[in-house]
Design an enzyme around this catalytic site. Structure first.
Site, mmCIF file in Angstrom:
data_model
loop_
_atom_site.group_PDB
_atom_site.id
_atom_site.type_symbol
_atom_site.label_atom_id
_atom_site.label_comp_id
_atom_site.label_asym_id
_atom_site.label_seq_id
_atom_site.Cartn_x
_atom_site.Cartn_y
_atom_site.Cartn_z
ATOM 1 N N CYS A 1 6.195 -0.155 6.653
ATOM 2 C CA CYS A 1 5.731 1.037 5.935
ATOM 3 C C CYS A 1 6.840 1.455 4.982
ATOM 4 O O CYS A 1 8.012 1.462 5.371
ATOM 5 C CB CYS A 1 5.446 2.159 6.936
ATOM 6 S SG CYS A 1 4.926 3.707 6.176
ATOM 7 N N LEU A 2 6.490 1.802 3.759
ATOM 8 C CA LEU A 2 7.517 2.142 2.768
ATOM 9 C C LEU A 2 8.284 3.419 3.140
ATOM 10 O O LEU A 2 9.367 3.653 2.614
ATOM 11 C CB LEU A 2 6.894 2.285 1.371
ATOM 12 C CG LEU A 2 6.423 0.968 0.738
ATOM 13 C CD1 LEU A 2 5.807 1.231 -0.636
ATOM 14 C CD2 LEU A 2 7.557 -0.043 0.621
ATOM 15 N N HIS B 1 -2.385 7.353 7.302
ATOM 16 C CA HIS B 1 -1.429 8.281 6.681
ATOM 17 C C HIS B 1 -2.078 9.614 6.329
ATOM 18 O O HIS B 1 -1.395 10.644 6.302
ATOM 19 C CB HIS B 1 -0.869 7.680 5.381
ATOM 20 C CG HIS B 1 0.354 6.840 5.572
ATOM 21 N ND1 HIS B 1 1.538 7.368 6.029
ATOM 22 C CD2 HIS B 1 0.592 5.518 5.348
ATOM 23 C CE1 HIS B 1 2.456 6.394 6.080
ATOM 24 N NE2 HIS B 1 1.908 5.264 5.674
ATOM 25 N N HIS C 1 -3.896 1.094 7.942
ATOM 26 C CA HIS C 1 -2.569 1.717 7.899
ATOM 27 C C HIS C 1 -2.572 2.899 6.916
ATOM 28 O O HIS C 1 -2.089 3.983 7.236
ATOM 29 C CB HIS C 1 -1.531 0.663 7.492
ATOM 30 C CG HIS C 1 -0.138 1.200 7.338
ATOM 31 N ND1 HIS C 1 0.886 0.880 8.209
ATOM 32 C CD2 HIS C 1 0.401 2.044 6.423
ATOM 33 C CE1 HIS C 1 1.980 1.515 7.828
ATOM 34 N NE2 HIS C 1 1.723 2.220 6.745
ATOM 35 N N GLU C 2 -3.106 2.663 5.720
ATOM 36 C CA GLU C 2 -3.094 3.718 4.691
ATOM 37 C C GLU C 2 -4.012 4.872 5.071
ATOM 38 O O GLU C 2 -3.673 6.032 4.862
ATOM 39 C CB GLU C 2 -3.474 3.148 3.318
ATOM 40 C CG GLU C 2 -2.550 2.052 2.787
ATOM 41 C CD GLU C 2 -1.068 2.369 2.884
ATOM 42 O OE1 GLU C 2 -0.693 3.560 2.781
ATOM 43 O OE2 GLU C 2 -0.274 1.439 3.090
ATOM 44 N N GLN D 1 2.852 10.024 1.247
ATOM 45 C CA GLN D 1 4.164 9.380 1.169
ATOM 46 C C GLN D 1 4.927 9.745 -0.098
ATOM 47 O O GLN D 1 6.120 9.454 -0.213
ATOM 48 C CB GLN D 1 4.021 7.859 1.239
ATOM 49 C CG GLN D 1 3.553 7.357 2.597
ATOM 50 C CD GLN D 1 3.443 5.850 2.593
ATOM 51 O OE1 GLN D 1 2.427 5.294 2.191
ATOM 52 N NE2 GLN D 1 4.495 5.177 3.020
ATOM 53 N N GLY E 1 0.841 -1.195 0.000
ATOM 54 C CA GLY E 1 0.000 0.000 0.000
ATOM 55 C C GLY E 1 0.870 1.237 0.000
ATOM 56 O O GLY E 1 2.035 1.192 0.420
#
Ligand code: CO
Length: 192
Positions: free
Chosen positions: A91-92, A137, A133-134, A48, A43
């Site tokens: 997380c990226l 953000h 999670h997304e 991000q 995701g």
């Protein structure tokens, strides 16, 4: 366009609701999906990539061939959450950091796709975790904010290292000053 890492200010900048779904937004979503696959993520949220918009992309297969699992959600909201589960999360924007996070086991989420259609998604397990999670953000909440006290202690060194690398990159002129980043985000936010 690239993925920004913690502690880049874009990760804490509250995303604006999207008011127009146009070719520019479609291009942004396509680029986000490509970056997500390139970095082996499941995701990626627009903050991000330093775009303060309420949009994220998800594919829990992580496989670009499996388009049927691709999901782009615009202006998403949670309608319901049930149960509790604990599991490893990454997380990226924190490459290499994985930590246990408690999430609702299932969620019902609503949001628009790129065609402007309103979707309602009932998610359990991994998809539920990913969506939560997304969604976090978008107002600038990061998974490290949700760690329990033990995980927090364990991640401390790793977080300091991210901070050190960020300062180093800024020192080399690879990242602009916070005020400059803020100005860019303000300008993009006006275009939402
Ligand atoms: Co993330």
């Amino acid at each position: 366009m690239k993925i920004v890492n913690y502690p880049h200010p874009a990760l804490r900048y509250p995303a604006r609701p999207v008011t127009t779904i146009d070719a520019k937004l479609q291009k942004l979503a396509a680029e986000m999906l490509a970056l997500m696959y390139e970095h082996k993520g499941l995701g990626l949220a627009a903050p991000q990539v330093a775009h303060p918009y309420q949009m994220f992309v998800v594919n829990i297969s992580g496989d670009p061939e499996k388009k049927e699992n691709e999901l782009v959600l615009i202006n998403p909201v949670i309608l319901d959450r049930q149960g509790v589960m604990e599991g490893e999360e990454g997380c990226l924007s924190f490459p290499g950091l994985f930590t246990k996070i408690r999430r609702a086991k299932s969620v019902k989420m609503q949001g628009y796709n790129l065609k402007g259609e309103l979707l309602e998604i009932d998610a359990v397990e991994l998809l539920s975790r990913c969506l939560q999670h997304e969604l976090d953000h978008l107002p600038g909440v990061l998974f490290v904010d949700k760690m329990g006290p033990i995980a927090k202690l364990a991640a401390r060194t790793s977080l300091r290292e991210f901070e050190r690398l960020y300062e180093k990159a800024r020192g080399k002129g690879e990242i602009p000053a916070d005020a400059e980043i803020k100005k860019q985000l303000d300008e993009l936010a006006l275009l939402a």
